[in-house]
Design an enzyme around this catalytic site. Structure first.
Site, short mmCIF file in Angstrom:
data_model
loop_
_atom_site.label_atom_id
_atom_site.label_comp_id
_atom_site.label_asym_id
_atom_site.label_seq_id
_atom_site.Cartn_x
_atom_site.Cartn_y
_atom_site.Cartn_z
N ASN A 1 0.44 5.47 0.51
CA ASN A 1 -0.47 6.57 0.57
C ASN A 1 0.23 7.96 0.39
OD1 ASN A 1 0.20 5.26 3.45
ND2 ASN A 1 -0.65 7.17 4.18
N ASP A 2 0.47 8.61 1.54
CA ASP A 2 0.79 10.23 1.32
C ASP A 2 2.02 10.43 0.33
OD1 ASP A 2 -1.22 10.12 3.18
OD2 ASP A 2 -0.20 11.07 4.74
N TYR B 1 5.73 8.20 9.87
CA TYR B 1 4.64 8.66 9.28
C TYR B 1 5.06 9.83 8.34
CZ TYR B 1 0.86 5.81 11.15
OH TYR B 1 -0.07 4.81 11.30
N SER B 2 3.95 10.61 7.98
CA SER B 2 4.35 11.59 6.75
C SER B 2 5.13 12.81 7.32
CB SER B 2 3.19 12.13 6.40
OG SER B 2 2.39 11.15 5.46
N GLU C 1 -5.12 16.83 8.94
CA GLU C 1 -3.77 15.79 8.69
C GLU C 1 -2.98 16.89 7.30
OE1 GLU C 1 -4.59 11.41 9.38
OE2 GLU C 1 -5.35 12.19 7.66
N ARG D 1 0.85 15.34 13.97
CA ARG D 1 1.68 14.78 12.88
C ARG D 1 1.75 15.62 11.69
NH1 ARG D 1 -2.68 11.09 14.00
NH2 ARG D 1 -4.24 11.24 12.20
N ASP D 2 2.83 14.84 10.71
CA ASP D 2 3.05 15.39 9.49
C ASP D 2 3.49 16.73 9.26
OD1 ASP D 2 1.21 13.08 9.03
OD2 ASP D 2 -0.46 14.25 8.57
N LEU E 1 0.75 -1.25 -0.01
CA LEU E 1 0.09 0.03 -0.03
C LEU E 1 0.86 1.29 -0.04
CD1 LEU E 1 -3.12 0.79 2.05
CD2 LEU E 1 -1.05 2.32 2.37
C1 FRU Z 1 -2.70 10.84 5.99
C2 FRU Z 1 -2.16 10.28 7.00
C3 FRU Z 1 -1.27 11.06 7.84
C4 FRU Z 1 -0.20 10.06 8.50
C5 FRU Z 1 -0.10 8.93 7.44
C6 FRU Z 1 0.26 7.75 7.96
O1 FRU Z 1 -3.11 10.03 4.88
O2 FRU Z 1 -3.06 9.68 7.99
O3 FRU Z 1 -1.80 12.01 8.93
O4 FRU Z 1 1.13 10.52 8.83
O5 FRU Z 1 -0.98 9.00 6.44
O6 FRU Z 1 0.54 6.82 6.91
#
Ligand code: FRU
Length: 482
Positions: free
Chosen positions: A42-43, A102-103, A220, A161-162, A40
């Protein structure tokens, strides 16, 4: 590199090897979009042009087509078109990131690349902790985690986060996506003079900050930058209720335009505007390149939105990145267009000058297939309904009467239900549409609106047809993309 780090990386590479042929046999693999080699994605993370090379990292779970302890995967490119996949940048191998790197973002300083990310930690009762972690790199390919540089400031839950970091005058700033203790979404601002020691300045925006009412329970992936004389705060809020045509997806991604007051740590802003009107778009991140362009990648996916129903799961992968887009601000509005470099993909051009569309469905030689771009320009605002049908799975409809543009698609959950997303537009001047094997991105009126979605047509569904209620004169151009 610790033993734990080595083990995790080995296991991830093993996963790539084991499933490579299955993943690659999927006809829904995209032709010109970034995807995970397995598992998978994602960001987008750490998007930066460093020493002339674009680096794009991404949230990656190599072991499952579900969310979990994320790694940072790594792609680079010199032209935003041809990408190379590299070794894993970050693995969740330390006490402060054991449940996920994480991001986060990247910044260059004194020739080095610095990454900031959120270390996600959960205990056996699922209690969460979050740490903002600093990473140094001398070359952009090997990474040295320096450890935690920001502990949770007071007033927030562990949904913090992020980090997105930038430099302004003598300071570095970091904006972090947050939930305050009253369980509302916030964007927190921190400041540093050396990238190591950070001071929390406060929540610059969020529910009950300035004039904003309740606006979701968590924000986020915030991103704050100047563009065309304006300041823009991008964020991905969670918890907005659908409102007419707005906020139809599980979570949103959008922006505020405003003015940042660094003295008082306050961002005064206008209305929230969704950046994408389609079905799958989330957690976008920007960077500025050496031509001064503000570039953006978004995640062509959404968390928790029927993810287990994407047909690619069977082939052990899920999700992709959007095309890279260039942002501009004009008259207080954000515009997004695919980066100029994507024209390199154009082949087999066909041009139809002054074609008249009418109530018959018309197809045009050279405008069909799985991977193509077409541009439709109206000689004047159409006075009757326009319908473009693509691969029997996606339809664009424009109603001049309702002043509404609609994308409908066949649901990937049951292959039958028709789902719709809309936006209001006062006129339709042009459409630029990118189709890839299982995705569609529609840029409306020179990038004033965008619709992004996954679609999963059958192999033989390749046709595209155009029709209008009344005869309507248009220019039509198309290219196969490869
Ligand atoms: C957004 C998120 C971020 C987090 C990451 C985890 O899609 O939930 O807030 O850092 O994905 O994969």
């Amino acid at each position: 590199m610790s033993d734990r780090d080595k083990q995790l990386r080995e296991a991830a590479y093993q996963e790539v090897e084991t499933h490579k042929s299955l993943v690659e046999s999927d006809r829904f693999r995209l032709g010109y979009h970034l995807m995970p080699p397995v598992g998978l994605l994602n960001d987008p993370n750490g998007f930066i042009q460093y020493k002339g090379v674009y680096h794009l990292f991404y949230q990656w779970n190599p072991f499952k087509t579900e969310h979990g302890a994320k790694f940072w995967g790594h792609y680079t490119s010199r032209d935003l078109v041809n990408w190379e996949h590299h070794e894993i940048a970050l693995a969740p191998s330390d006490w402060f990131d054991k449940n996920g790197c994480y991001s986060g973002s990247a910044i260059e300083h004194n020739g080095k690349m610095y990454l900031f990310y959120t270390g996600n930690v959960k205990d056996e009762h699922n209690n969460r902790e979050s740490y903002q972690v600093l990473v140094e790199s001398e070359d952009g390919f090997t990474f040295d985690k320096k450890g935690v540089v920001v502990e949770l400031p007071e007033g927030y839950t562990a949904h913090f986060r992020d980090p997105k970091v930038w430099k302004r005058d003598d300071y570095f700033y970091m904006v972090v996506g947050a939930q305050s203790e009253d369980l509302t979404g916030k964007a927190a601002l921190l400041r540093s003079s050396d990238l190591y020691k950070w001071e929390h300045l406060g929540a610059i925006a969020g529910a009950h900050v300035g004039s904003l009412e309740d606006f979701g329970y968590m924000w986020e992936c915030p991103d704050l930058f100047e563009l065309d004389g304006e300041e823009v705060l991008i964020l991905s809020p969670q918890g907005l209720e659908p409102e007419g045509m707005l906020y139809q997806n599980i979570y949103q991604a959008g922006y505020f335009i405003g003015k940042m007051d660094y003295e008082n740590a306050r961002f005064d802003h206008g209305e929230f505007v969704e950046m994408d009107r389609g079905f799958e778009f989330y957690a976008p991140q920007t960077t500025e390149d050496d031509q001064g362009r503000r570039l953006l990648f978004g995640w062509l996916g959404l968390p928790e939105e029927r993810e287990e129903d994407h047909p690619t799961i069977e082939y052990k992968w899920i999700h992709a990145m959007t095309l890279p887009r260039e942002l501009r601000v004009k008259d207080g509005k954000l515009y997004q267009l695919p980066v100029e470099e994507l024209k390199k993909l154009r082949h087999d051009e066909v041009i139809y000058h002054n074609v008249v569309l009418n109530e018959e469905e018309q197809a045009f030689a050279g405008i069909d297939g799985e991977r193509l771009e077409y541009e439709l320009t109206f000689n004047e605002n159409p006075s009757s309904e326009v319908t473009i049908q693509m691969r029997n799975h996606a339809t664009i409809t424009y109603s001049p009467e309702k002043k509404r543009l609609t994308l409908s698609r066949i649901s990937f959950v049951d292959g039958k239900t028709i789902e719709e997303r809309h936006c209001e537009i006062s006129e339709l001047k042009n459409l630029r549409v990118f189709l890839d094997s299982s995705s569609i991105e529609i840029f409306v009126n020179d990038g004033a609106e965008v619709f992004t979605a996954r679609i999963y047509p059958a192999e033989n569904e390749k046709n595209i047809t155009f029709k209008t209620g009344q005869p309507t004169s248009v220019q039509l151009q198309a290219w196969m993309l490869y």
